[in-house]
Scaffold this motif. Sequence first.
Motif, mmCIF file in Angstrom:
data_model
loop_
_atom_site.group_PDB
_atom_site.id
_atom_site.type_symbol
_atom_site.label_atom_id
_atom_site.label_comp_id
_atom_site.label_asym_id
_atom_site.label_seq_id
_atom_site.Cartn_x
_atom_site.Cartn_y
_atom_site.Cartn_z
ATOM 1 N N ARG A 1 0.848 -1.198 0.000
ATOM 2 C CA ARG A 1 0.000 0.000 0.000
ATOM 3 C C ARG A 1 0.879 1.242 0.000
ATOM 4 N NH1 ARG A 1 -2.986 -3.613 -0.709
ATOM 5 N NH2 ARG A 1 -5.042 -4.040 0.191
ATOM 6 N N THR A 2 0.271 2.389 -0.250
ATOM 7 C CA THR A 2 0.987 3.652 -0.112
ATOM 8 C C THR A 2 1.044 3.976 1.366
ATOM 9 O OG1 THR A 2 0.188 4.378 -2.265
ATOM 10 C CG2 THR A 2 1.066 6.057 -0.780
ATOM 11 N N SER B 1 2.255 6.253 3.252
ATOM 12 C CA SER B 1 1.964 7.588 3.780
ATOM 13 C C SER B 1 0.479 7.917 3.770
ATOM 14 C CB SER B 1 2.749 8.642 3.000
ATOM 15 O OG SER B 1 2.407 8.594 1.631
ATOM 16 N N ASN B 2 -0.339 7.055 3.234
ATOM 17 C CA ASN B 2 -1.785 7.257 3.301
ATOM 18 C C ASN B 2 -2.364 6.881 4.660
ATOM 19 O OD1 ASN B 2 -1.983 8.171 0.701
ATOM 20 N ND2 ASN B 2 -2.739 6.256 -0.158
ATOM 21 N N TYR B 3 -1.538 6.253 5.493
ATOM 22 C CA TYR B 3 -2.040 5.653 6.720
ATOM 23 C C TYR B 3 -1.452 6.293 7.967
ATOM 24 C CZ TYR B 3 -3.816 2.011 3.663
ATOM 25 O OH TYR B 3 -4.478 1.333 2.679
ATOM 26 N N SER C 1 0.993 10.410 12.948
ATOM 27 C CA SER C 1 0.268 10.878 11.775
ATOM 28 C C SER C 1 0.992 10.489 10.495
ATOM 29 C CB SER C 1 0.086 12.395 11.847
ATOM 30 O OG SER C 1 1.349 13.037 11.917
ATOM 31 N N ARG C 2 0.367 10.766 9.367
ATOM 32 C CA ARG C 2 0.842 10.253 8.088
ATOM 33 C C ARG C 2 2.262 10.672 7.733
ATOM 34 N NH1 ARG C 2 -4.425 10.986 8.078
ATOM 35 N NH2 ARG C 2 -5.791 9.414 7.136
ATOM 36 N N ASN D 1 8.714 6.969 5.956
ATOM 37 C CA ASN D 1 7.847 6.644 4.830
ATOM 38 C C ASN D 1 8.616 6.108 3.620
ATOM 39 O OD1 ASN D 1 5.622 7.352 6.335
ATOM 40 N ND2 ASN D 1 5.293 9.311 5.310
ATOM 41 N N ASN E 1 8.825 2.522 4.462
ATOM 42 C CA ASN E 1 7.552 1.890 4.845
ATOM 43 C C ASN E 1 7.632 1.235 6.220
ATOM 44 O OD1 ASN E 1 6.698 2.684 2.346
ATOM 45 N ND2 ASN E 1 6.160 0.659 1.606
ATOM 46 N N ARG F 1 -6.680 4.559 7.587
ATOM 47 C CA ARG F 1 -6.786 5.696 6.667
ATOM 48 C C ARG F 1 -7.775 6.735 7.167
ATOM 49 N NH1 ARG F 1 -7.302 4.620 0.430
ATOM 50 N NH2 ARG F 1 -9.243 3.642 1.048
ATOM 51 N N ASP G 1 -7.559 -0.333 9.241
ATOM 52 C CA ASP G 1 -7.609 -1.051 7.972
ATOM 53 C C ASP G 1 -6.791 -2.342 8.023
ATOM 54 O OD1 ASP G 1 -7.782 2.089 7.134
ATOM 55 O OD2 ASP G 1 -8.960 0.812 5.796
#
Length: 125
Positions: free
Chosen positions: A25-26, A28-30, A50-51, A72, A75, A98, A113
């Motif tokens: 997954r991306t 930094s979206n989480y 935070s992201r 990030n 990951n 998210r 998620d």
Amino acid sequence: QLQAYGGGLVQAGGSLRLSCAASGRTFSNYVMGWFRQAPGKEREFVAAISRFGGMTSYADSVKGRFTISRDNAKNTVILQMISLKPEDTAVYYCAASRILSAQSMALTINGMDFWGKGTQVTVSS
């Protein structure tokens, strides 16, 4: 998918560094968080970030002893734990959301998620 590692057995007053690697997954979206569950107890919030790492939150029981950070580019989210106490003994889980903020992650275990498989932390007295 999330994979937590770095747990182990340590004496009271010692330190451990937990890592959680994310894939697929991306990242930094989480918003990322750490939770823990001791035997016979409910899963509880430990820390969240935070992201892009600008905001963090901690459970009162770990403030000043635990530090959450993230990279990030790799990951990865890290939980640095110092001055460990026997009551920190638990299985530690990383989680990703998210929709939650770092602050709201402290209030609920719902809204995640993904959950990683836990890593055992045992602190001997």
